[in-house]
Write a protein that holds these residues in place. Structure first.
Motif, PDB file in Angstrom:
ATOM      1  N   LEU A  17      30.508  59.893  84.143  1.00 45.43           N
ATOM      2  CA  LEU A  17      29.449  60.859  83.692  1.00 45.43           C
ATOM      3  C   LEU A  17      29.860  61.295  82.243  1.00 45.43           C
ATOM      4  O   LEU A  17      29.022  61.229  81.306  1.00 45.43           O
ATOM      5  CB  LEU A  17      29.507  62.063  84.718  1.00 45.43           C
ATOM      6  CG  LEU A  17      28.517  63.044  84.208  1.00 45.43           C
ATOM      7  CD1 LEU A  17      27.119  62.551  84.085  1.00 45.43           C
ATOM      8  CD2 LEU A  17      28.488  64.357  85.137  1.00 45.43           C
ATOM      9  N   ARG A  18      31.309  61.633  82.083  1.00 46.99           N
ATOM     10  CA  ARG A  18      31.569  62.062  80.747  1.00 46.99           C
ATOM     11  C   ARG A  18      31.171  61.007  79.469  1.00 46.99           C
ATOM     12  O   ARG A  18      30.734  61.407  78.576  1.00 46.99           O
ATOM     13  CB  ARG A  18      33.074  62.530  80.905  1.00 46.99           C
ATOM     14  CG  ARG A  18      33.598  62.703  79.454  1.00 46.99           C
ATOM     15  CD  ARG A  18      35.106  62.925  79.280  1.00 46.99           C
ATOM     16  NE  ARG A  18      35.565  61.339  79.310  1.00 46.99           N
ATOM     17  CZ  ARG A  18      36.302  60.790  80.288  1.00 46.99           C
ATOM     18  NH1 ARG A  18      37.090  61.827  81.216  1.00 46.99           N
ATOM     19  NH2 ARG A  18      36.733  59.615  80.357  1.00 46.99           N
ATOM     20  N   ASP A  19      31.591  59.936  79.879  1.00 48.55           N
ATOM     21  CA  ASP A  19      31.446  58.781  79.078  1.00 48.55           C
ATOM     22  C   ASP A  19      30.025  58.565  78.754  1.00 48.55           C
ATOM     23  O   ASP A  19      29.695  58.442  77.491  1.00 48.55           O
ATOM     24  CB  ASP A  19      32.172  57.358  79.607  1.00 48.55           C
ATOM     25  CG  ASP A  19      33.684  57.413  79.574  1.00 48.55           C
ATOM     26  OD1 ASP A  19      34.306  58.412  79.011  1.00 48.55           O
ATOM     27  OD2 ASP A  19      34.254  56.621  80.390  1.00 48.55           O
ATOM     28  N   HIS A  20      29.212  58.728  80.085  1.00 45.97           N
ATOM     29  CA  HIS A  20      27.776  58.514  79.396  1.00 45.97           C
ATOM     30  C   HIS A  20      27.160  59.532  78.665  1.00 45.97           C
ATOM     31  O   HIS A  20      26.553  59.385  77.495  1.00 45.97           O
ATOM     32  CB  HIS A  20      26.936  58.364  80.933  1.00 45.97           C
ATOM     33  CG  HIS A  20      25.495  58.886  80.708  1.00 45.97           C
ATOM     34  ND1 HIS A  20      24.560  58.352  80.028  1.00 45.97           N
ATOM     35  CD2 HIS A  20      24.853  60.054  81.010  1.00 45.97           C
ATOM     36  CE1 HIS A  20      23.658  58.817  80.154  1.00 45.97           C
ATOM     37  NE2 HIS A  20      23.620  60.035  80.760  1.00 45.97           N
ATOM     38  N   LEU A  21      27.490  60.943  79.070  1.00 48.42           N
ATOM     39  CA  LEU A  21      27.133  61.833  77.970  1.00 48.42           C
ATOM     40  C   LEU A  21      27.585  61.770  76.802  1.00 48.42           C
ATOM     41  O   LEU A  21      27.024  62.296  75.633  1.00 48.42           O
ATOM     42  CB  LEU A  21      27.274  63.153  78.588  1.00 48.42           C
ATOM     43  CG  LEU A  21      26.780  63.641  79.954  1.00 48.42           C
ATOM     44  CD1 LEU A  21      27.284  64.788  80.515  1.00 48.42           C
ATOM     45  CD2 LEU A  21      25.118  63.603  79.706  1.00 48.42           C
ATOM     46  N   LEU A  22      29.036  61.313  76.220  1.00 48.64           N
ATOM     47  CA  LEU A  22      29.554  61.162  75.034  1.00 48.64           C
ATOM     48  C   LEU A  22      28.723  60.218  74.268  1.00 48.64           C
ATOM     49  O   LEU A  22      28.642  60.167  73.198  1.00 48.64           O
ATOM     50  CB  LEU A  22      31.022  60.597  75.169  1.00 48.64           C
ATOM     51  CG  LEU A  22      31.947  61.977  75.686  1.00 48.64           C
ATOM     52  CD1 LEU A  22      33.312  61.292  75.817  1.00 48.64           C
ATOM     53  CD2 LEU A  22      32.040  62.931  74.490  1.00 48.64           C
ATOM     54  N   ARG A  23      28.225  59.266  74.949  1.00 51.16           N
ATOM     55  CA  ARG A  23      27.377  58.047  73.925  1.00 51.16           C
ATOM     56  C   ARG A  23      26.107  58.594  73.980  1.00 51.16           C
ATOM     57  O   ARG A  23      25.456  57.631  73.018  1.00 51.16           O
ATOM     58  CB  ARG A  23      27.367  56.757  75.348  1.00 51.16           C
ATOM     59  CG  ARG A  23      28.451  55.991  75.177  1.00 51.16           C
ATOM     60  CD  ARG A  23      28.246  54.631  76.052  1.00 51.16           C
ATOM     61  NE  ARG A  23      27.828  54.611  77.358  1.00 51.16           N
ATOM     62  CZ  ARG A  23      28.434  54.768  78.381  1.00 51.16           C
ATOM     63  NH1 ARG A  23      30.067  54.804  78.230  1.00 51.16           N
ATOM     64  NH2 ARG A  23      28.083  54.778  79.736  1.00 51.16           N
ATOM     65  N   LEU A  24      25.500  59.677  74.288  1.00 48.95           N
ATOM     66  CA  LEU A  24      24.172  60.183  73.868  1.00 48.95           C
ATOM     67  C   LEU A  24      24.149  60.411  72.361  1.00 48.95           C
ATOM     68  O   LEU A  24      25.060  60.716  71.744  1.00 48.95           O
ATOM     69  CB  LEU A  24      23.715  61.475  74.639  1.00 48.95           C
ATOM     70  CG  LEU A  24      23.707  61.340  76.119  1.00 48.95           C
ATOM     71  CD1 LEU A  24      23.195  62.690  76.699  1.00 48.95           C
ATOM     72  CD2 LEU A  24      22.267  60.552  76.490  1.00 48.95           C
ATOM     73  N   SER A  25      23.200  59.756  71.706  1.00 51.65           N
ATOM     74  CA  SER A  25      22.903  60.379  70.616  1.00 51.65           C
ATOM     75  C   SER A  25      23.091  61.659  69.989  1.00 51.65           C
ATOM     76  O   SER A  25      22.836  62.555  70.875  1.00 51.65           O
ATOM     77  CB  SER A  25      21.709  59.611  69.878  1.00 51.65           C
ATOM     78  OG  SER A  25      20.590  60.460  70.335  1.00 51.65           O
ATOM     79  N   GLU A  81      20.844  63.650  68.764  1.00 51.55           N
ATOM     80  CA  GLU A  81      19.583  64.191  68.975  1.00 51.55           C
ATOM     81  C   GLU A  81      19.533  64.303  70.599  1.00 51.55           C
ATOM     82  O   GLU A  81      18.787  65.229  71.112  1.00 51.55           O
ATOM     83  CB  GLU A  81      18.566  63.344  68.563  1.00 51.55           C
ATOM     84  CG  GLU A  81      16.997  63.889  68.785  1.00 51.55           C
ATOM     85  CD  GLU A  81      16.899  65.409  68.122  1.00 51.55           C
ATOM     86  OE1 GLU A  81      15.972  66.235  68.469  1.00 51.55           O
ATOM     87  OE2 GLU A  81      17.528  65.766  67.130  1.00 51.55           O
ATOM     88  N   ASP A  82      19.713  63.308  71.444  1.00 51.51           N
ATOM     89  CA  ASP A  82      19.811  63.250  72.915  1.00 51.51           C
ATOM     90  C   ASP A  82      20.858  64.414  73.486  1.00 51.51           C
ATOM     91  O   ASP A  82      20.384  64.844  74.272  1.00 51.51           O
ATOM     92  CB  ASP A  82      19.892  61.969  73.315  1.00 51.51           C
ATOM     93  CG  ASP A  82      18.762  61.104  73.099  1.00 51.51           C
ATOM     94  OD1 ASP A  82      17.839  61.491  72.934  1.00 51.51           O
ATOM     95  OD2 ASP A  82      19.050  59.659  73.110  1.00 51.51           O
ATOM     96  N   GLU A 112      20.392  57.062  77.948  1.00 48.77           N
ATOM     97  CA  GLU A 112      20.636  56.693  76.538  1.00 48.77           C
ATOM     98  C   GLU A 112      19.576  56.003  76.020  1.00 48.77           C
ATOM     99  O   GLU A 112      18.759  55.453  76.489  1.00 48.77           O
ATOM    100  CB  GLU A 112      22.016  55.808  76.804  1.00 48.77           C
ATOM    101  CG  GLU A 112      23.214  56.532  77.226  1.00 48.77           C
ATOM    102  CD  GLU A 112      24.362  55.374  77.471  1.00 48.77           C
ATOM    103  OE1 GLU A 112      24.392  54.446  76.862  1.00 48.77           O
ATOM    104  OE2 GLU A 112      25.313  55.889  78.471  1.00 48.77           O
ATOM    105  N   THR A 113      19.585  55.978  74.486  1.00 48.04           N
ATOM    106  CA  THR A 113      18.533  55.886  73.601  1.00 48.04           C
ATOM    107  C   THR A 113      17.828  54.463  74.034  1.00 48.04           C
ATOM    108  O   THR A 113      16.650  54.254  74.081  1.00 48.04           O
ATOM    109  CB  THR A 113      18.845  55.670  72.263  1.00 48.04           C
ATOM    110  OG1 THR A 113      19.379  57.174  71.887  1.00 48.04           O
ATOM    111  CG2 THR A 113      17.656  55.622  71.412  1.00 48.04           C
ATOM    112  N   GLU A 114      18.908  53.409  74.226  1.00 49.97           N
ATOM    113  CA  GLU A 114      18.336  52.089  74.447  1.00 49.97           C
ATOM    114  C   GLU A 114      17.588  51.834  75.851  1.00 49.97           C
ATOM    115  O   GLU A 114      16.936  50.904  75.918  1.00 49.97           O
ATOM    116  CB  GLU A 114      19.431  51.047  74.170  1.00 49.97           C
ATOM    117  CG  GLU A 114      20.086  51.011  72.862  1.00 49.97           C
ATOM    118  CD  GLU A 114      21.257  49.782  72.838  1.00 49.97           C
ATOM    119  OE1 GLU A 114      20.883  48.821  73.303  1.00 49.97           O
ATOM    120  OE2 GLU A 114      22.101  50.203  72.235  1.00 49.97           O
TER     121      GLU A 114
END
Length: 179
Positions: free
Chosen positions: A15-23, A25-26, A87-89
């Motif tokens: 979960l942490r890694d996912h949230l850290l990958r957010l742009s 703006e996201d 995530e953006t993509e």
């Protein structure tokens, strides 16, 4: 391989890694402000896994989207709050809609009467998803709020959640072995 499934407490790093990958703006849309990596890590450490259900979207074994359902106990009828991140993509592919649908099923199966979704007034994506379930969205002071009524559990909703959990677990294990 794509799979939706619940996260368990040992997956807090995912979960942490996912949230850290957010742009940036996201991140701002998800947390209502630009937040640091440490703030995100602290958020994940504070998750009360006894009162939270986190449903994830995985693509090739990597968490790319999450619906965080926080159950509010101690009041009747029960309520919950739902936050969403993709995530953006992976946006604009129906992933957020499916995460919310699954979260609402899980909420209803736990006796939750309504789920609150709050987002920035400019976050049209989340508002579109919320409109699919809520009759109205109220906006004030830069935020938009939807209160989504949750139907009572049925045999079908319980079976759908249980089967979804089982399939998600099997496919998740298969994906991990295939890596």
């Amino acid at each position: 391989m794509r799979v939706y499934r619940k996260l368990h407490p040992l997956e807090e790093p995912r979960l942490r890694d996912h949230l850290l990958r957010l742009s940036p703006e996201d991140r701002r849309r998800r947390f209502f402000a630009g937040v640091s990596d440490e703030t995100i890590a602290a958020h994940c450490r504070r998750v009360d896994w006894l009162k939270a259900i986190i449903i994830g979207f995985f693509d090739d074994g990597t968490l790319r989207g999450a619906a965080e359902l926080r159950l509010e106990t101690g009041c009747l009828p029960f309520a919950a709050e739902l936050a969403l991140s993709v995530e953006t993509e992976w946006q604009n592919q129906g992933i957020g809609t499916e995460l919310v649908r699954r979260a609402l099923i899980a909420a209803g199966n736990r006796g939750v009467a309504s789920v609150q979704m709050v987002c920035l007034a400019e976050n049209q994506r989340v508002q579109r998803i919320a409109r699919k379930h809520a009759s109205r969205i109220a906006a004030s002071q830069g935020e938009a709020e939807a209160v989504i009524p949750v139907p009572l559990p049925t045999h079908l909703s319980i079976v759908e959640e249980v089967v979804g959990d089982g399939v998600g677990l099997i496919v998740g294990c298969w994906s991990e072995l295939a890596r």
